[in-house]
Write a protein that holds these residues in place. Structure first.
Motif, mmCIF file in Angstrom:
data_model
loop_
_atom_site.group_PDB
_atom_site.id
_atom_site.type_symbol
_atom_site.label_atom_id
_atom_site.label_comp_id
_atom_site.label_asym_id
_atom_site.label_seq_id
_atom_site.Cartn_x
_atom_site.Cartn_y
_atom_site.Cartn_z
ATOM 1 N N ARG A 91 41.212 36.687 33.958
ATOM 2 C CA ARG A 91 40.842 36.839 35.354
ATOM 3 C C ARG A 91 42.079 37.262 36.136
ATOM 4 O O ARG A 91 43.139 36.654 35.967
ATOM 5 C CB ARG A 91 40.301 35.534 35.935
ATOM 6 C CG ARG A 91 39.070 35.018 35.210
ATOM 7 C CD ARG A 91 37.881 35.895 35.550
ATOM 8 N NE ARG A 91 36.706 35.344 34.943
ATOM 9 C CZ ARG A 91 35.912 35.997 34.112
ATOM 10 N NH1 ARG A 91 36.181 37.223 33.783
ATOM 11 N NH2 ARG A 91 34.846 35.444 33.619
ATOM 12 N N PRO A 92 41.949 38.256 36.978
ATOM 13 C CA PRO A 92 43.115 38.652 37.769
ATOM 14 C C PRO A 92 43.506 37.549 38.736
ATOM 15 O O PRO A 92 42.650 36.843 39.265
ATOM 16 C CB PRO A 92 42.651 39.894 38.518
ATOM 17 C CG PRO A 92 41.168 39.835 38.489
ATOM 18 C CD PRO A 92 40.776 39.051 37.262
ATOM 19 N N SER A 93 44.786 37.375 38.925
ATOM 20 C CA SER A 93 45.250 36.364 39.871
ATOM 21 C C SER A 93 45.034 36.874 41.294
ATOM 22 O O SER A 93 44.841 38.055 41.525
ATOM 23 C CB SER A 93 46.729 36.064 39.635
ATOM 24 O OG SER A 93 47.476 37.236 39.802
ATOM 25 N N ALA A 94 45.114 35.973 42.213
ATOM 26 C CA ALA A 94 44.896 36.344 43.612
ATOM 27 C C ALA A 94 45.978 37.317 44.065
ATOM 28 O O ALA A 94 47.147 37.163 43.750
ATOM 29 C CB ALA A 94 44.914 35.088 44.481
ATOM 30 N N LEU A 95 45.570 38.305 44.791
ATOM 31 C CA LEU A 95 46.497 39.291 45.330
ATOM 32 C C LEU A 95 47.142 38.743 46.596
ATOM 33 O O LEU A 95 46.553 37.917 47.287
ATOM 34 C CB LEU A 95 45.755 40.592 45.634
ATOM 35 C CG LEU A 95 45.083 41.259 44.439
ATOM 36 C CD1 LEU A 95 44.259 42.442 44.918
ATOM 37 C CD2 LEU A 95 46.098 41.688 43.416
ATOM 38 N N PRO A 96 48.337 39.236 46.960
ATOM 39 C CA PRO A 96 49.001 38.713 48.162
ATOM 40 C C PRO A 96 48.161 38.833 49.425
ATOM 41 O O PRO A 96 48.211 37.969 50.266
ATOM 42 C CB PRO A 96 50.267 39.571 48.280
ATOM 43 C CG PRO A 96 50.493 40.128 46.924
ATOM 44 C CD PRO A 96 49.141 40.206 46.255
ATOM 45 N N ASP A 97 47.386 39.903 49.559
ATOM 46 C CA ASP A 97 46.581 40.080 50.759
ATOM 47 C C ASP A 97 45.133 39.625 50.536
ATOM 48 O O ASP A 97 44.242 40.006 51.268
ATOM 49 C CB ASP A 97 46.622 41.528 51.231
ATOM 50 C CG ASP A 97 46.105 42.493 50.169
ATOM 51 O OD1 ASP A 97 46.040 42.100 48.991
ATOM 52 O OD2 ASP A 97 45.760 43.627 50.518
ATOM 53 N N ALA A 98 44.931 38.824 49.533
ATOM 54 C CA ALA A 98 43.595 38.350 49.183
ATOM 55 C C ALA A 98 43.117 37.318 50.215
ATOM 56 O O ALA A 98 43.920 36.727 50.934
ATOM 57 C CB ALA A 98 43.603 37.728 47.798
ATOM 58 N N PRO A 99 41.799 37.107 50.253
ATOM 59 C CA PRO A 99 41.275 36.089 51.166
ATOM 60 C C PRO A 99 41.725 34.689 50.722
ATOM 61 O O PRO A 99 42.351 34.530 49.689
ATOM 62 C CB PRO A 99 39.760 36.255 51.038
ATOM 63 C CG PRO A 99 39.545 36.981 49.772
ATOM 64 C CD PRO A 99 40.771 37.785 49.511
ATOM 65 N N SER A 100 41.331 33.703 51.498
ATOM 66 C CA SER A 100 41.723 32.332 51.181
ATOM 67 C C SER A 100 41.206 31.947 49.798
ATOM 68 O O SER A 100 40.300 32.569 49.247
ATOM 69 C CB SER A 100 41.153 31.375 52.232
ATOM 70 O OG SER A 100 39.749 31.279 52.080
ATOM 71 N N ALA A 101 41.773 30.901 49.261
ATOM 72 C CA ALA A 101 41.392 30.437 47.929
ATOM 73 C C ALA A 101 39.909 30.061 47.880
ATOM 74 O O ALA A 101 39.234 30.327 46.878
ATOM 75 C CB ALA A 101 42.248 29.247 47.523
ATOM 76 N N GLU A 102 39.406 29.462 48.954
ATOM 77 C CA GLU A 102 38.001 29.069 48.989
ATOM 78 C C GLU A 102 37.083 30.295 48.976
ATOM 79 O O GLU A 102 36.086 30.339 48.260
ATOM 80 C CB GLU A 102 37.696 28.210 50.221
ATOM 81 C CG GLU A 102 38.379 26.867 50.236
ATOM 82 C CD GLU A 102 39.817 26.929 50.735
ATOM 83 O OE1 GLU A 102 40.216 27.962 51.320
ATOM 84 O OE2 GLU A 102 40.532 25.946 50.521
ATOM 85 N N GLU A 103 37.429 31.294 49.801
ATOM 86 C CA GLU A 103 36.636 32.526 49.848
ATOM 87 C C GLU A 103 36.700 33.259 48.514
ATOM 88 O O GLU A 103 35.683 33.765 48.023
ATOM 89 C CB GLU A 103 37.133 33.447 50.967
ATOM 90 C CG GLU A 103 36.870 32.925 52.353
ATOM 91 C CD GLU A 103 37.540 33.766 53.428
ATOM 92 O OE1 GLU A 103 37.078 33.698 54.573
ATOM 93 O OE2 GLU A 103 38.506 34.493 53.120
ATOM 94 N N ASP A 104 37.884 33.291 47.922
ATOM 95 C CA ASP A 104 38.057 33.957 46.626
ATOM 96 C C ASP A 104 37.238 33.246 45.550
ATOM 97 O O ASP A 104 36.568 33.892 44.742
ATOM 98 C CB ASP A 104 39.535 33.994 46.245
ATOM 99 C CG ASP A 104 39.788 34.813 45.008
ATOM 100 O OD1 ASP A 104 39.212 35.927 44.910
ATOM 101 O OD2 ASP A 104 40.547 34.353 44.130
ATOM 102 N N ALA A 105 37.271 31.938 45.543
ATOM 103 C CA ALA A 105 36.515 31.169 44.553
ATOM 104 C C ALA A 105 35.015 31.393 44.721
ATOM 105 O O ALA A 105 34.281 31.545 43.740
ATOM 106 C CB ALA A 105 36.848 29.685 44.669
ATOM 107 N N HIS A 106 34.571 31.422 45.979
ATOM 108 C CA HIS A 106 33.150 31.647 46.252
ATOM 109 C C HIS A 106 32.716 33.044 45.799
ATOM 110 O O HIS A 106 31.671 33.218 45.170
ATOM 111 C CB HIS A 106 32.863 31.450 47.744
ATOM 112 C CG HIS A 106 31.437 31.662 48.113
ATOM 113 N ND1 HIS A 106 30.439 30.783 47.741
ATOM 114 C CD2 HIS A 106 30.825 32.667 48.802
ATOM 115 C CE1 HIS A 106 29.280 31.236 48.188
ATOM 116 N NE2 HIS A 106 29.482 32.372 48.838
#
Length: 177
Positions: free
Chosen positions: A96-111
């Motif tokens: 799974r790609p890791s979160a990008l620096p400009d990615a949404p919050s961890a909760e939004e990304d997880a959802h």
């Protein structure tokens, strides 16, 4: 396995035309890798399957009568290789790609990831032909005739599989929400 740079990418003699495999690779490799990813969780394995598809294309170039058929032939090879990979039970690691620096919050990304995984799981649960038709139509944005050519089916059969597949996905996804 050979890397792309090590593969002999010479022009093919295909029914009088000589399409360049390098050009075909540039046009189709990315979409073929995305297609393979629907069947495999491992990006590296998906890339390897695409390379193998191009190798097989170059070995059996005489079977292709028209330049336009090469892409359909490649899609068919990739789908069959992906099925074989899963059927034999080869190790497929989840990357799974890791979160990008400009990615949404961890909760939004997880959802978002959870929703995406629900769709992929529902898609993988479809019968083989329905899954193939839905993937080719809505992920690769192929036309009905292109799907029919890729899978060796009639256009009406493709339409039937698409309709049933979409109905099944709707039912499955409605039940998970």
């Amino acid at each position: 396995m050979e890397t792309v740079a090590e593969i002999d990418l010479k022009p093919l003699d295909v029914g009088g035309a000589t399409p360049d495999v390098v050009d075909l690779f540039a046009q189709e490799a990315a979409s073929l890798t995305r297609l393979a990813r629907f069947y495999l969780d491992d990006r590296t394995a998906a890339e390897d399957l695409v390379q193998e598809a191009f190798i097989r294309l170059s070995r059996s170039a005489g079977r292709i009568r028209q330049r336009g058929n090469a892409a359909a032939y490649l899609r068919s090879i990739v789908i069959n290789l992906a099925r074989d990979h899963n059927r034999r039970g080869l190790v497929s690691l989840r990357h799974r790609p890791s979160a990008l620096p400009d990615a949404p919050s961890a909760e939004e990304d997880a959802h978002t990831r959870a929703e995406r995984q629900e769709v992929i799981d529902a898609l993988r649960a479809l019968p083989r032909r329905q899954r193939d038709c839905v993937t080719l139509r809505y992920y690769l944005d192929l036309s009905i005739p292109d799907i029919a050519e890729t899978l060796g089916l009639s256009a009406n059969t493709v339409k039937t599989h698409l309709q049933r597949g979409m109905a099944s996905l709707a039912t499955t996804l409605e039940g998970t929400r």
